[in-house]
Design a protein around this motif. Structure first.
Motif, PDB file in Angstrom:
ATOM      1  N   UNK A  15     -18.207  11.058 -13.803  1.00 52.79           N
ATOM      2  CA  UNK A  15     -16.900  11.574 -13.943  1.00 52.79           C
ATOM      3  C   UNK A  15     -16.028  10.887 -12.881  1.00 52.79           C
ATOM      4  N   UNK A  16     -16.361  10.494 -11.879  1.00 49.05           N
ATOM      5  CA  UNK A  16     -15.381  10.081 -10.893  1.00 49.05           C
ATOM      6  C   UNK A  16     -15.346   8.430 -10.852  1.00 49.05           C
ATOM      7  N   UNK A  17     -16.348   7.751 -11.625  1.00 46.63           N
ATOM      8  CA  UNK A  17     -16.355   6.436 -11.599  1.00 46.63           C
ATOM      9  C   UNK A  17     -15.809   5.683 -13.070  1.00 46.63           C
ATOM     10  N   UNK A  18     -14.314   5.818 -13.208  1.00 50.38           N
ATOM     11  CA  UNK A  18     -13.964   5.282 -14.246  1.00 50.38           C
ATOM     12  C   UNK A  18     -13.107   4.001 -13.917  1.00 50.38           C
ATOM     13  N   UNK A  19     -11.846   3.726 -14.336  1.00 47.74           N
ATOM     14  CA  UNK A  19     -11.252   2.525 -14.137  1.00 47.74           C
ATOM     15  C   UNK A  19      -9.807   3.120 -13.451  1.00 47.74           C
ATOM     16  N   UNK A  20      -9.290   2.153 -12.621  1.00 56.23           N
ATOM     17  CA  UNK A  20      -8.047   2.271 -12.160  1.00 56.23           C
ATOM     18  C   UNK A  20      -7.308   0.972 -12.088  1.00 56.23           C
ATOM     19  N   UNK A  21      -5.987   1.172 -12.152  1.00 53.63           N
ATOM     20  CA  UNK A  21      -5.269   0.022 -12.523  1.00 53.63           C
ATOM     21  C   UNK A  21      -4.320  -0.386 -10.862  1.00 53.63           C
ATOM     22  N   UNK A  22      -4.598   0.212 -10.009  1.00 49.35           N
ATOM     23  CA  UNK A  22      -3.950  -0.006  -8.539  1.00 49.35           C
ATOM     24  C   UNK A  22      -4.545  -1.202  -8.023  1.00 49.35           C
ATOM     25  N   UNK A  41      -9.182  12.796   2.925  1.00 53.44           N
ATOM     26  CA  UNK A  41      -8.689  12.643   1.666  1.00 53.44           C
ATOM     27  C   UNK A  41      -9.303  14.165   1.042  1.00 53.44           C
ATOM     28  N   UNK A  42      -8.401  14.496   0.145  1.00 54.96           N
ATOM     29  CA  UNK A  42      -8.903  15.814  -0.751  1.00 54.96           C
ATOM     30  C   UNK A  42     -10.183  15.877  -1.279  1.00 54.96           C
ATOM     31  N   UNK A  43     -11.091  16.461  -1.209  1.00 55.97           N
ATOM     32  CA  UNK A  43     -12.294  16.558  -2.014  1.00 55.97           C
ATOM     33  C   UNK A  43     -13.250  15.467  -1.441  1.00 55.97           C
ATOM     34  N   UNK A  98     -10.858   2.985   3.257  1.00 52.66           N
ATOM     35  CA  UNK A  98      -9.639   2.369   2.967  1.00 52.66           C
ATOM     36  C   UNK A  98      -9.340   2.068   1.571  1.00 52.66           C
ATOM     37  N   UNK A  99     -10.409   1.392   0.937  1.00 53.94           N
ATOM     38  CA  UNK A  99     -10.137   0.846  -0.367  1.00 53.94           C
ATOM     39  C   UNK A  99     -10.125   2.122  -1.005  1.00 53.94           C
ATOM     40  N   UNK A 100     -10.862   3.197  -1.209  1.00 56.95           N
ATOM     41  CA  UNK A 100     -10.696   4.203  -2.122  1.00 56.95           C
ATOM     42  C   UNK A 100      -9.414   4.796  -1.864  1.00 56.95           C
ATOM     43  N   UNK A 101      -8.850   5.013  -0.709  1.00 53.18           N
ATOM     44  CA  UNK A 101      -7.490   5.498  -0.405  1.00 53.18           C
ATOM     45  C   UNK A 101      -6.199   4.743  -1.220  1.00 53.18           C
ATOM     46  N   UNK A 102      -6.474   3.163  -1.105  1.00 53.88           N
ATOM     47  CA  UNK A 102      -5.531   2.540  -1.723  1.00 53.88           C
ATOM     48  C   UNK A 102      -5.640   2.542  -3.175  1.00 53.88           C
ATOM     49  N   UNK A 103      -6.945   2.764  -3.719  1.00 52.98           N
ATOM     50  CA  UNK A 103      -7.087   2.834  -5.085  1.00 52.98           C
ATOM     51  C   UNK A 103      -6.747   4.306  -5.680  1.00 52.98           C
ATOM     52  N   UNK A 104      -6.571   5.095  -4.568  1.00 52.51           N
ATOM     53  CA  UNK A 104      -6.358   6.647  -4.879  1.00 52.51           C
ATOM     54  C   UNK A 104      -7.352   7.285  -5.540  1.00 52.51           C
ATOM     55  N   UNK A 105      -8.526   7.021  -5.312  1.00 52.41           N
ATOM     56  CA  UNK A 105      -9.832   7.648  -5.916  1.00 52.41           C
ATOM     57  C   UNK A 105     -10.615   8.130  -4.532  1.00 52.41           C
ATOM     58  N   UNK A 106     -11.594   9.223  -4.988  1.00 59.54           N
ATOM     59  CA  UNK A 106     -12.462   9.809  -3.852  1.00 59.54           C
ATOM     60  C   UNK A 106     -13.244   8.933  -3.530  1.00 59.54           C
ATOM     61  N   UNK A 107     -13.653   8.634  -1.873  1.00 62.53           N
ATOM     62  CA  UNK A 107     -14.290   8.030  -1.321  1.00 62.53           C
ATOM     63  C   UNK A 107     -15.805   8.299  -1.474  1.00 62.53           C
ATOM     64  N   UNK A 108     -16.087   9.825  -1.725  1.00 65.77           N
ATOM     65  CA  UNK A 108     -17.120  10.365  -1.567  1.00 65.77           C
ATOM     66  C   UNK A 108     -18.468   9.591  -2.161  1.00 65.77           C
ATOM     67  N   UNK A 109     -18.455   9.272  -3.543  1.00 63.84           N
ATOM     68  CA  UNK A 109     -19.523   8.532  -4.146  1.00 63.84           C
ATOM     69  C   UNK A 109     -19.783   7.551  -3.595  1.00 63.84           C
ATOM     70  N   UNK A 147       0.709  -1.225   0.133  1.00 64.32           N
ATOM     71  CA  UNK A 147       0.022   0.033   0.013  1.00 64.32           C
ATOM     72  C   UNK A 147       1.099   1.249   0.135  1.00 64.32           C
ATOM     73  N   UNK A 148       0.362   2.186  -0.678  1.00 63.50           N
ATOM     74  CA  UNK A 148       1.104   3.477  -0.655  1.00 63.50           C
ATOM     75  C   UNK A 148      -0.172   4.710  -0.603  1.00 63.50           C
TER      76      UNK A 148
END
Lengths: 151, 438
Positions: free
Chosen positions: B209-216, B401-403, B136-147, A73-74
């Motif tokens: 706009x927040x719900x794309x795909x991430x590779x992490x 987390x920002x935003x 925590x999942x959103x933080x690890x995926x580096x996305x906004x948890x708000x939605x 994790x990062x």
């Protein structure tokens, strides 16, 4: 065993000091926290390594689910720590008001009981209201080992 | 001794009304904690009612709905034993991995599981458990948890509306109207299912706009979530017994509360928890709040005021052709009020009014469903509409987390459209299949 035998004499933290300076003072004396004093020298709070890490570096969601965290994790909070920005902040926003203190005449078991009650690994030794130093579990254990000639 | 039924407003009715309004103002304004306000209101109602003759201590005790209070108590204790097993965290992480970085899928999966769990367990507890792991999942995926947080809270409220035990107002409605678990879910389910689907689609659209795909990768080990497999199996067995018995309790002549206590007994025998820790997990404040409300409304009922209100409404509801409109009015008024104030006091107050209409020859069955739909869906409108919303907001604010922080305005931008679209869908189902709800 007397508390004066295990006390670690230290300086105190004052308003305006940076977290970096406070960390250095803690590391120098090998203690996890130091008293925070106002302009008159009275102890009005404490600076705690654990509290600053908790407030600034470890999000609650990570703490709640720490047992599940992987090794890859990062997150931006880790970068914040690495960049050192936190170390330049003032200690004033990171002071805990409740302070555990004890006097030199108190037995060691009382010191350990207060640490347990406050969920802390240290407390401050005061004599006639004047700060003497920090009492830690580590120092008490160290002295026990010396007393029984195991160290 | 109940006050004589009068067709005109009496002094006792006005006194009881003044006490109830004072208590509700204190509750809604949060001058005091809502439980404190309810207790004070109850004590004043009994004292003044006894002095003036329209209420008594015996009537106050009779006014407390034991089935509701005991069912909530038992379910709180069962949840207290299920929660530490880590089962919910396991599911959340497994679903996150199953979504393979597709955030739309992640939102759908998390919303679905939160909704299903909220059908059987308290939705506040469900969000309390899921919100931190979601962040925590959103933080690890580096996305906004708000939605995700907003979707979980809203769909937890919607899921809870589908069953007798999913939401406290439903328990109260079911208890007052003698509606069993199966009848509740078979009536509410067809209305709530399209509402759920529509709400998910709407939330996906709003947050597109927040719900794309991430590779992490989701760097969490769900296997570590389960701390004690044996404890998990025992807790799940007790929960399964409760859920199965919920579906057949009416055939066995058992109250839902008794069913919950049967499951609790199984869990207590198998798990042998430390009593202090177990009872510490029960939300006594909520239970005391409900008891206070029951006593306050009992005083109002005993004064004859609710009968008087029923007499004013009877003309509107007597005509069978007006019944649908009256039902829709109940649904929308309940929803709009539930969006801005606590839906519990509203539900507790409305239930005896509806029951009173039955004595005047009105078919009140459609009103129960309308009330359940209204109070269940209305809570999504604003951030204060449901406790689950406040928990999602608190988690969003403290995560740093920002935003991510959900402001009241940000909530309403999503909550208001969700609430209105839900009500429109539910109203359509209610109107189209009205004979089914009669």
């Amino acid at each position: 065993m007397k508390l004066m035998d295990v006390v670690i004499p230290t300086g105190v933290i004052r308003s305006g000091m940076s977290i970096g300076e406070a960390y250095r003072a803690c590391v120098t004396h090998n203690v996890a926290g130091l008293p925070f004093c106002d302009a008159t020298g009275a102890i009005v709070g404490r600076f705690s390594l654990r509290y600053t890490f908790r407030k600034h570096c470890i999000p609650n969601d990570m703490v709640d689910n720490a047992h599940m965290l992987g090794d890859t994790i990062a997150c931006e909070d880790a970068l914040e720590v690495a960049s050192g920005n936190m170390l330049n902040l003032s200690v004033d926003d990171y002071i805990i008001e409740n302070v555990a203190t004890i006097t030199p005449t108190s037995p060691v078991v009382k010191a350990l009981s207060i640490m347990e009650k406050f969920n802390s690994s240290y407390l401050f030794l005061l004599e006639n209201g004047h700060y003497i130093g920090v009492i830690t579990r580590m120092r008490i254990a160290n002295l026990m080992l010396k007393h029984h000639k195991l160290l | 001794m109940m006050a004589d039924i009068s067709v005109a407003l009496t002094t006792n009715m006005l006194i009881a009304l003044a006490i109830m309004l004072s208590a509700y103002v204190m509750i809604f304004s949060e001058i005091l904690h809502r439980t404190s306000s309810a207790i004070i209101g109850a004590v004043v109602m009994i004292g003044v009612g006894t002095y003036t003759g329209f209420y008594s201590q015996d009537l106050a005790i009779e006014a407390i709905d034991g089935n509701t209070i005991l069912l909530l108590t038992a379910m709180m204790m069962v949840v207290a034993m299920v929660r530490p097993t880590g089962a919910f965290e396991y599911v959340a992480v497994a679903l996150a991995k199953l979504s393979h970085g597709d955030l739309r899928l992640l939102l759908i999966y998390l919303s679905l599981v939160v909704s299903v769990i909220s059908m059987f367990l308290d939705n506040v507890t469900t969000v309390i458990i899921f919100a931190p792991i979601t962040v925590l999942i959103a933080r690890i995926l580096e996305v906004n948890p708000l939605p995700f947080l907003m979707a979980e809270a809203m769909l937890s409220n919607i899921g809870g509306a589908a069953t007798l035990v999913g939401d406290p107002p439903n328990i109260m409605i079911g208890s007052a109207a003698s509606i069993d678990f199966t009848r509740f879910i078979t009536h509410m389910g067809p209305a709530i299912a399209p509402v759920w689907l529509g709400s998910v689609l709407l939330i996906l659209f709003i947050f597109r706009k927040h719900l794309g795909k991430v590779s992490k990768p989701v760097a969490l080990n769900e296997g570590k979530a389960i701390r004690d497999v044996g404890a998990l199996m025992r807790a799940m067995f007790a929960l399964a017994v409760i859920i199965i018995l919920f579906f057949v309790h009416h055939h066995l002549g058992l109250y839902p509360a008794y069913v919950a206590f049967v499951g609790l007994c199984i869990a207590l025998i198998l798990e042998r928890p430390e009593p202090g820790a177990l009872f510490g997990e029960v939300n006594w404040s909520v239970l005391a709040f409900f008891v206070g409300l029951f006593i306050i409304v009992g005083g109002i009922e005993s004064s004859g005021l609710l009968h008087w209100v029923g007499l004013q409404l009877v003309g509107l509801t007597r005509d069978p052709e007006q019944l649908l409109l009256a039902g829709l009015a109940v649904m929308w008024v309940a929803a709009l009020l539930s969006a801005v104030v606590d839906n519990i006091p509203f539900t507790v107050t409305v239930i005896p009014i509806v029951l009173g209409l039955e004595g005047m020859g009105i078919n009140i069955t459609p009103f129960w469903w309308a009330l359940a739909i209204g109070v269940g869906l209305g809570g999504n409108g604003t951030h204060v509409g449901a406790t689950a919303n406040l928990i999602a907001i608190a988690e969003s604010e403290k995560c740093g987390i920002k935003g991510a922080a959900i402001t009241p305005l940000a909530w309403m931008k999503v909550g208001i459209p969700t609430m209105f679209s839900s009500l429109i869908v539910a109203s359509a189902v209610y109107a189209l299949f009205f004979p089914f709800f009669m």
